[in-house]
Design an enzyme around this catalytic site. Structure first.
Site, PDB file in Angstrom:
ATOM      1  N   LEU A 311       0.807  -1.500   0.079  1.00  0.00           N
ATOM      2  CA  LEU A 311      -0.009   0.043   0.125  1.00  0.00           C
ATOM      3  C   LEU A 311       0.721   1.297  -0.068  1.00  0.00           C
ATOM      4  CD1 LEU A 311      -2.736   1.213   0.247  1.00  0.00           C
ATOM      5  CD2 LEU A 311      -2.613   0.765   2.579  1.00  0.00           C
ATOM      6  N   VAL A 315       1.059   4.264  -2.769  1.00  0.00           N
ATOM      7  CA  VAL A 315       0.779   5.632  -2.480  1.00  0.00           C
ATOM      8  C   VAL A 315       1.802   6.432  -2.772  1.00  0.00           C
ATOM      9  CG1 VAL A 315       0.025   7.123  -0.916  1.00  0.00           C
ATOM     10  CG2 VAL A 315      -1.156   5.005  -0.924  1.00  0.00           C
ATOM     11  N   SER A 316       2.950   5.994  -2.615  1.00  0.00           N
ATOM     12  CA  SER A 316       4.270   7.012  -2.815  1.00  0.00           C
ATOM     13  C   SER A 316       4.672   7.024  -4.081  1.00  0.00           C
ATOM     14  CB  SER A 316       5.506   6.380  -1.874  1.00  0.00           C
ATOM     15  OG  SER A 316       5.768   5.037  -1.821  1.00  0.00           O
ATOM     16  N   LYS A 360     -10.290  19.952 -12.108  1.00  0.00           N
ATOM     17  CA  LYS A 360     -11.644  19.723 -11.673  1.00  0.00           C
ATOM     18  C   LYS A 360     -11.754  20.086 -10.099  1.00  0.00           C
ATOM     19  CE  LYS A 360     -14.216  15.497 -11.690  1.00  0.00           C
ATOM     20  NZ  LYS A 360     -14.046  14.227 -12.221  1.00  0.00           N
ATOM     21  N   ASP A 451     -19.712   5.454 -16.343  1.00  0.00           N
ATOM     22  CA  ASP A 451     -20.469   6.751 -16.753  1.00  0.00           C
ATOM     23  C   ASP A 451     -19.934   7.101 -18.274  1.00  0.00           C
ATOM     24  OD1 ASP A 451     -22.242   8.611 -16.793  1.00  0.00           O
ATOM     25  OD2 ASP A 451     -21.049  10.036 -15.707  1.00  0.00           O
TER      26      ASP A 451
END
Ligand SMILES: *[C@@H]1O[C@H](CO)[C@@H](O)[C@H](O)[C@H]1NC(C)=O
Ligand SMILES: *[C@@H]1O[C@H](CO)[C@@H](O)[C@H](O)[C@H]1NC(C)=O
Ligand SMILES: *[C@@H]1O[C@H](CO)[C@@H](O)[C@H](O)[C@H]1NC(C)=O
Ligand SMILES: *[C@@H]1O[C@H](CO)[C@@H](O)[C@H](O)[C@H]1NC(C)=O
Ligand SMILES: *[C@@H]1O[C@H](CO)[C@@H](O)[C@H](O)[C@H]1NC(C)=O
Ligand SMILES: *[C@@H]1O[C@H](CO)[C@@H](O)[C@H](O)[C@H]1NC(C)=O
Ligand SMILES: *[C@@H]1O[C@H](CO)[C@@H](O)[C@H](O)[C@H]1NC(C)=O
Ligand SMILES: *[C@@H]1O[C@H](CO)[C@@H](O)[C@H](O)[C@H]1NC(C)=O
Ligand SMILES: *[C@@H]1O[C@H](CO)[C@@H](O)[C@H](O)[C@H]1NC(C)=O
Length: 620
Positions: A311, A315-316, A360, A451
């Site tokens: 993990l 993330v890094s 965004k 979507d």
């Protein structure tokens, strides 16, 4: 840089000088192979001979990603029946290339296939050229093609263009039945006659094209009328050491990561806010921050140590890859998020240091999109460049590459830019299909976009399509959701009814986009609220004649005036109908669709021909 440029010029000069008396062979092979820009046979579709290699390239998916093609396009010419079966080291493959003659400047006119690679940790020009691409290019050539990149200052996430050496046969060669010049890297164990017999070619023909002085690890071009049939190992190793075994674990870890990552992001963001205070030694500080968290996590034990290490790596990695933007810069770029800079929804256009971005604005729900985007990297997906957290209100901003030509929806329905012609529409369909195939097949765990619609498909300056907005996307296996999201007119019936999330719901929405491309009509009729997909019920029933007549009545009149190929329209129509099957299990997979679309499109091989100006893409 100066030194290198000079030495390459010198090299070219020496080559010409030295081999001047047999002009054909006199090609500078370190920086690339020269070509004649006038030669009408450029660009062309050709192939490179590639060997599967441990550890990273033992499946078609990773090789296909490297060369930005679909697995089918490698499997077919390579005599491999199942694109998903694992490969063994040294297994021979033919990889398709689109070969162009590129004028870099007056003294550097070389032919190559232009492939983009996003730099990962540890990659150098040399490593990617000699290991990933197996010497089908050289680092010297990469330097010439990427003049603005300093090779010693590569950063994770940089996009580098790798010139894969190739050649197109000239008119004379075509007349002599030489249809391909296959790029082949000479191995130390080869000699020209052994290569000739592998390819079913004549040694003398190879010498005519390449000279008789080729060295091991040089790329040579083998002239053939057609690709030889490769004999593949009869049985692939029964239990592949890699993918098969780790798959389940991969999914589990993936899910676990999914659950945990948001929490960690929060922690990290907290960390970041703190560490922003200390400005200069950012990276170093960040490492310390990460170490600390790793320690905290490990202390909790629970036997989850492995997962946590993964993990953290995850993330890094993500933080490495993306730029951290400053909220002040975003404010300045958008004039304090003024309406004038609004593109649509909560997306603003802004330029920072001369680069234009789409910005965004999100609340804290950025996690899911960040988590998904860090996994994906494909030319048909809009690229995330970085992110930003506003320390004051906790708003999160995702910063994407800016796509010049706006959404497919506005091209099809707002009528402000002129109508797209059939070739362009087909090309867009193929692009979107490739992007979807990537997220469905090549991500672990699979990603469902949820979507897909024409307003989430953006067109760049060359009218190539990219899928945007992973805000609703889900990763993980089939799942049931309680609250239904998505867009009316595109939502698959089973999702509406039961909340079943699977890749098949994207297939359904893609079918609706195909209908929009063919008909030019909106997915949902504003006036009577009827969905477009209901209007094609039974359209492909009855005799051939009746089908064509009904499709002609239904389709976009502009296309008829443009006299596009009805055969091609009918075949896309039948793909659309298959995607819209009420029973999700009967819908084709994205792999099948990409294959069918490229088959249905005799123009497919022209697709990568560059430089189509917007004028050419509009129907007359
Ligand atoms: C062409 O490019 C090379 C290498 O990038 C450079 O050294 C050379 O000066 C350029 N030549 C011209 C005529 O611009
Ligand atoms: C290539 O075309 C240019 C003009 O388009 C012409 O001047 C030149 O002579 C041509 N070169 C060759 C090798 O045909
Ligand atoms: C390679 O492709 C990229 C993106 O399509 C383009 O920006 C670049 O100019 C190309 N390079 C060459 C030498 O054609
Ligand atoms: C590429 O060439 C280098 C020498 O130039 C060689 O050491 C390396 O093994 C080659 N790579 C492959 C995959 O053959
Ligand atoms: C080429 O290699 C093959 C074996 O790979 C050998 O039998 C043959 O004699 C070699 N030919 C030449 C000209 O060296
Ligand atoms: C085509 O290529 C061959 C081999 O490289 C060369 O001998 C021939 O002169 C070329 N023909 C033309 C018209 O350029
Ligand atoms: C290679 O070509 C040169 C010049 O054409 C010739 O003198 C030499 O004998 C050739 N070598 C071989 C091994 O064919
Ligand atoms: C380039 O090709 C020539 C023969 O055409 C050969 O003598 C030379 O060693 C090659 N250079 C490299 C770096 O492969
Ligand atoms: C294609 O591969 C199969 C094994 O996968 C082999 O039996 C067959 O001979 C190959 N075809 C040719 C023409 O070599």
């Amino acid at each position: 840089m100066k030194y290198l440029s000079f030495s390459s010029l010198l090299f070219i000069f020496l080559c010409y000088h030295h081999f001047g008396d047999h002009a054909v062979q006199a090609q500078p092979n370190i920086t690339g192979y020269t070509c004649t820009p006038n030669q009408t046979t450029y660009p062309c579709q050709t192939y490179a001979f590639y060997r599967a290699a441990a550890p990273d390239f033992l499946d078609l998916a990773s090789i296909a990603d490297l060369f930005s093609v679909s697995r089918r396009l490698i499997a077919e010419p390579s005599n491999i029946s199942s694109p998903s079966s694992p490969l063994i080291p040294n297994q021979p493959l033919f990889v398709p290339l689109t070969c162009g003659c590129n004028t870099l400047n007056a003294s550097n006119i070389i032919s190559f296939a232009n492939l983009s690679v996003r730099i990962k940790s540890g990659d150098t020009f040399y490593h990617v050229s000699t290991v990933y691409f197996q010497n089908l290019t050289t680092y010297q050539s990469v330097e010439i093609v990427n003049p603005t990149i300093v090779p010693t200052k590569l950063e994770v996430g940089d996009i580098v263009y790798f010139p894969i050496f190739c050649k197109c046969p000239n008119q004379t060669q075509l007349q002599n039945q030489v249809n391909y010049l296959v790029s082949y890297v000479l191995q130390p164990s080869d000699n020209l006659s052994s290569v000739a017999s592998t390819f079913g070619a004549q040694t003398q023909d190879i010498i005519d094209v390449n000279g008789n002085n080729s060295q091991p690890f040089d790329t040579i071009f083998v002239p053939v009328a057609r690709l030889p049939q490769l004999t593949q190992p009869a049985v692939a190793p029964s239990v592949p050491p890699g993918p098969g075994n780790t798959e389940r674990r991969g999914v589990n870890t993936g899910l676990a990561i999914g659950l945990a990552i948001c929490g960690v992001l929060l922690l990290l963001i907290g960390g970041m806010l703190i560490y922003r205070e200390f400005s200069s030694k950012r990276r170093r500080k960040m490492e310390i921050e990460c170490e600390k968290q790793k320690l905290q996590y490990n202390k909790r034990g629970n036997g989850l140590k492995d997962m946590e290490v993964n993990l953290m790596a995850d993330v890094s990695d993500c933080l490495d890859k993306y730029r951290l933007f400053k909220i002040e810069d975003l404010r300045e770029a958008t004039d304090g998020f003024s309406q004038d800079f609004l593109i649509q929804g909560s997306v603003y256009k802004g330029s920072i240091n001369g680069e234009v971005y789409a910005i965004k604005m999100m609340k804290w729900n950025a996690c899911e999109e960040l988590k998904i985007l860090q996994k994906v990297n494909h030319g048909n997906l809009v690229r995330l460049e970085g992110f930003c957290i506003d320390p004051e209100d906790g708003n999160c901003y995702l910063i994407y590459e800016y796509i010049e030509n706006g959404s497919l929806h506005s091209w099809l329905h707002e009528n402000r830019n002129g109508k797209l012609n059939w070739t362009t529409r087909l090309r867009i369909a193929v692009d979107v299909a490739n992007g979807l195939q990537y997220i469905h097949e090549h991500t672990q765990p699979r990603v469902v976009h949820k979507d897909i619609k024409s307003s989430n498909i953006l067109l760049d300056s060359n009218m190539r399509a990219k899928i945007a907005n992973f805000g609703l996307a889900k990763s993980g296996c089939n799942a049931i959701t309680m609250h239904i999201v998505g867009t009316q007119g595109y939502i698959a019936p089973e999702y509406l009814a039961d909340g079943v999330v699977s890749t098949k719901m994207d297939i359904f929405s893609f079918g609706v986009v195909l209908l929009e491309l063919i008909s030019g009509k909106e997915a949902i009729n504003e006036e009577d609220g009827k969905v477009l997909w209901a209007s094609v019920d039974g359209i492909l029933e009855g005799s051939e004649e009746r089908k064509v007549r009904r499709v002609k009545e239904w389709m976009d009149g502009v296309l008829l005036q443009d006299s596009c190929s009805m055969e091609s329209v009918m075949s896309v129509m039948s793909i659309a109908i298959a995607c819209l099957h009420r029973d999700p299990s009967k819908r084709p997979s994205m792999v099948d669709i990409v294959y069918a679309l490229s088959k249905s499109d005799e123009l497919f091989f022209d697709i990568s021909e560059d430089g189509s100006s917007p004028r050419q893409v509009i129907a007359r």
